[in-house]
Design a protein around this motif. Sequence first.
Motif, PDB file in Angstrom:
ATOM      1  N   LEU A 188      46.795 -14.522  39.502  1.00 54.73           N
ATOM      2  CA  LEU A 188      47.902 -13.587  39.657  1.00 54.73           C
ATOM      3  C   LEU A 188      49.046 -14.232  40.430  1.00 54.73           C
ATOM      4  N   ARG A 189      48.736 -14.967  41.481  1.00 54.30           N
ATOM      5  CA  ARG A 189      49.785 -15.645  42.250  1.00 54.30           C
ATOM      6  C   ARG A 189      50.586 -16.585  41.350  1.00 54.30           C
ATOM      7  N   GLU A 190      49.880 -17.336  40.496  1.00 47.96           N
ATOM      8  CA  GLU A 190      50.562 -18.263  39.594  1.00 47.96           C
ATOM      9  C   GLU A 190      51.441 -17.509  38.595  1.00 47.96           C
ATOM     10  N   ALA A 191      50.921 -16.424  38.039  1.00 51.68           N
ATOM     11  CA  ALA A 191      51.696 -15.626  37.085  1.00 51.68           C
ATOM     12  C   ALA A 191      52.926 -15.022  37.752  1.00 51.68           C
ATOM     13  N   THR A 192      52.751 -14.562  38.985  1.00 53.35           N
ATOM     14  CA  THR A 192      53.867 -13.971  39.716  1.00 53.35           C
ATOM     15  C   THR A 192      54.936 -15.009  40.017  1.00 53.35           C
ATOM     16  N   ASP A 193      54.523 -16.208  40.373  1.00 53.66           N
ATOM     17  CA  ASP A 193      55.491 -17.284  40.614  1.00 53.66           C
ATOM     18  C   ASP A 193      56.308 -17.573  39.354  1.00 53.66           C
ATOM     19  N   ARG A 194      55.645 -17.600  38.200  1.00 51.98           N
ATOM     20  CA  ARG A 194      56.378 -17.814  36.943  1.00 51.98           C
ATOM     21  C   ARG A 194      57.376 -16.699  36.700  1.00 51.98           C
ATOM     22  N   LEU A 195      56.935 -15.467  36.935  1.00 56.60           N
ATOM     23  CA  LEU A 195      57.811 -14.313  36.738  1.00 56.60           C
ATOM     24  C   LEU A 195      59.015 -14.374  37.664  1.00 56.60           C
ATOM     25  N   LEU A 196      58.792 -14.622  38.942  1.00 61.94           N
ATOM     26  CA  LEU A 196      59.887 -14.637  39.913  1.00 61.94           C
ATOM     27  C   LEU A 196      60.863 -15.770  39.633  1.00 61.94           C
ATOM     28  N   THR A 197      60.368 -16.905  39.162  1.00 62.74           N
ATOM     29  CA  THR A 197      61.261 -18.002  38.773  1.00 62.74           C
ATOM     30  C   THR A 197      62.151 -17.572  37.620  1.00 62.74           C
ATOM     31  N   ALA A 198      61.580 -16.832  36.663  1.00 57.63           N
ATOM     32  CA  ALA A 198      62.358 -16.368  35.512  1.00 57.63           C
ATOM     33  C   ALA A 198      63.370 -15.306  35.902  1.00 57.63           C
ATOM     34  N   THR A 199      62.959 -14.326  36.695  1.00 59.28           N
ATOM     35  CA  THR A 199      63.892 -13.242  37.047  1.00 59.28           C
ATOM     36  C   THR A 199      65.001 -13.728  37.964  1.00 59.28           C
ATOM     37  N   ALA A 200      64.760 -14.788  38.714  1.00 55.13           N
ATOM     38  CA  ALA A 200      65.816 -15.339  39.576  1.00 55.13           C
ATOM     39  C   ALA A 200      66.982 -15.890  38.764  1.00 55.13           C
ATOM     40  N   LYS A 201      66.757 -16.188  37.489  1.00 56.02           N
ATOM     41  CA  LYS A 201      67.797 -16.765  36.632  1.00 56.02           C
ATOM     42  C   LYS A 201      68.567 -15.705  35.853  1.00 56.02           C
ATOM     43  N   ILE A 202      68.159 -14.445  35.970  1.00 57.55           N
ATOM     44  CA  ILE A 202      68.824 -13.362  35.237  1.00 57.55           C
ATOM     45  C   ILE A 202      69.982 -12.824  36.067  1.00 57.55           C
ATOM     46  N   ASP A 203      71.182 -12.820  35.504  1.00 58.41           N
ATOM     47  CA  ASP A 203      72.316 -12.279  36.254  1.00 58.41           C
ATOM     48  C   ASP A 203      72.431 -10.775  36.013  1.00 58.41           C
ATOM     49  N   ASP A 204      73.399 -10.153  36.686  1.00 55.35           N
ATOM     50  CA  ASP A 204      73.533  -8.695  36.603  1.00 55.35           C
ATOM     51  C   ASP A 204      73.761  -8.221  35.172  1.00 55.35           C
ATOM     52  N   ALA A 205      74.596  -8.953  34.416  1.00 52.88           N
ATOM     53  CA  ALA A 205      74.889  -8.542  33.042  1.00 52.88           C
ATOM     54  C   ALA A 205      73.638  -8.623  32.178  1.00 52.88           C
ATOM     55  N   ALA A 206      72.876  -9.704  32.312  1.00 57.17           N
ATOM     56  CA  ALA A 206      71.662  -9.869  31.509  1.00 57.17           C
ATOM     57  C   ALA A 206      70.597  -8.853  31.898  1.00 57.17           C
ATOM     58  N   LEU A 207      70.568  -8.479  33.175  1.00 57.05           N
ATOM     59  CA  LEU A 207      69.592  -7.502  33.634  1.00 57.05           C
ATOM     60  C   LEU A 207      69.815  -6.145  32.973  1.00 57.05           C
ATOM     61  N   ALA A 208      71.058  -5.846  32.645  1.00 51.39           N
ATOM     62  CA  ALA A 208      71.392  -4.565  32.025  1.00 51.39           C
ATOM     63  C   ALA A 208      71.166  -4.566  30.516  1.00 51.39           C
ATOM     64  N   GLU A 209      70.900  -5.724  29.932  1.00 53.25           N
ATOM     65  CA  GLU A 209      70.688  -5.812  28.489  1.00 53.25           C
ATOM     66  C   GLU A 209      69.301  -5.287  28.106  1.00 53.25           C
ATOM     67  N   PRO A 210      69.117  -4.926  26.837  1.00 48.11           N
ATOM     68  CA  PRO A 210      67.819  -4.376  26.409  1.00 48.11           C
ATOM     69  C   PRO A 210      66.681  -5.376  26.561  1.00 48.11           C
ATOM     70  N   SER A 211      65.537  -4.867  26.956  1.00 48.13           N
ATOM     71  CA  SER A 211      64.304  -5.654  26.927  1.00 48.13           C
ATOM     72  C   SER A 211      63.667  -5.460  25.559  1.00 48.13           C
ATOM     73  N   ARG A 212      62.463  -5.965  25.389  1.00 49.82           N
ATOM     74  CA  ARG A 212      61.751  -5.744  24.143  1.00 49.82           C
ATOM     75  C   ARG A 212      61.046  -4.400  24.103  1.00 49.82           C
ATOM     76  N   LEU A 213      61.062  -3.658  25.192  1.00 48.91           N
ATOM     77  CA  LEU A 213      60.444  -2.340  25.221  1.00 48.91           C
ATOM     78  C   LEU A 213      61.474  -1.293  24.824  1.00 48.91           C
ATOM     79  N   PRO A 214      61.186  -0.470  23.837  1.00 48.90           N
ATOM     80  CA  PRO A 214      62.160   0.511  23.361  1.00 48.90           C
ATOM     81  C   PRO A 214      62.687   1.392  24.486  1.00 48.90           C
ATOM     82  N   GLY A 215      64.011   1.468  24.594  1.00 47.80           N
ATOM     83  CA  GLY A 215      64.646   2.336  25.569  1.00 47.80           C
ATOM     84  C   GLY A 215      64.739   1.779  26.970  1.00 47.80           C
ATOM     85  N   TRP A 216      64.204   0.611  27.192  1.00 51.12           N
ATOM     86  CA  TRP A 216      64.222   0.009  28.526  1.00 51.12           C
ATOM     87  C   TRP A 216      65.079  -1.245  28.552  1.00 51.12           C
ATOM     88  N   SER A 217      65.929  -1.333  29.564  1.00 55.84           N
ATOM     89  CA  SER A 217      66.649  -2.574  29.830  1.00 55.84           C
ATOM     90  C   SER A 217      65.719  -3.543  30.562  1.00 55.84           C
TER      91      SER A 217
END
Length: 229
Positions: free
Chosen positions: A11-40
């Motif tokens: 879990l620690r390793e998976a979380t590190d991967r996730l946090l590295t990825a989310t650190a690269k998302i800017d405000d505009a990209a954060l507001a864009e749609p995710s792959r989950l219907p209805g969710w950014s």
Amino acid sequence: MTDHAHDLAALREATDRLLTATAKIDDAALAEPSRLPGWSRGHVVAHLSRNADALVNVLRGLPMYADSETRDRDIERDASRPRAEQQADLTATAARFVEAASDPADWSRTVTLRNGVTDSASRVPFRRRVEVELHHVDLNVGYELEDLPDEFVAREIDFLAERFGGHPDVVSTGLADDTGRLWTTGGGAEGGPVAVRGTAAELVGWLSGRRDGAALTVEGGTLPALPPL
């Protein structure tokens, strides 16, 4: 047998991967749609933060969420926050969960999750890992089902096959990946057996509702329609 220490390390390793990825998302990209219907993407990140807190509640013997309405409202409230605030929350809540899951405890005890579902406390770190790994894919930032660790994918197929086992709407279904691993599921509905084959990534994508199963090979009938998770 569940290995609590192994799952916590993974879990620690998976979380590190996730946090590295989310650190690269800017405000505009954060507001864009995710792959989950209805969710950014912001909704996905907010859910991951609130899920960490909810699973800390579970480990402490408290209700996972006050109720479904509160859960949904909190995610909606937090989804539009600035990226820096989202990242700080995700980092802090992830750390709180790992801390709670690292405390000495009776890991064989039964805990209660959402909607009255019960499980062994020892499996809660893996349940959190499922949230982290699959929602990392849902963010649509370049991390795909094919990038998931093979050991994780096999265990998640185990879990989902068990979940749909005996389901009254799913015919008896045999699953096989391209390495020869086998699973069975369904069996509560008339018909079958159906044999479904494909890569482990395609199988877990279909079982988790993230792919439509078009890349799978089906023999003995049509691809079963799975109920929502």
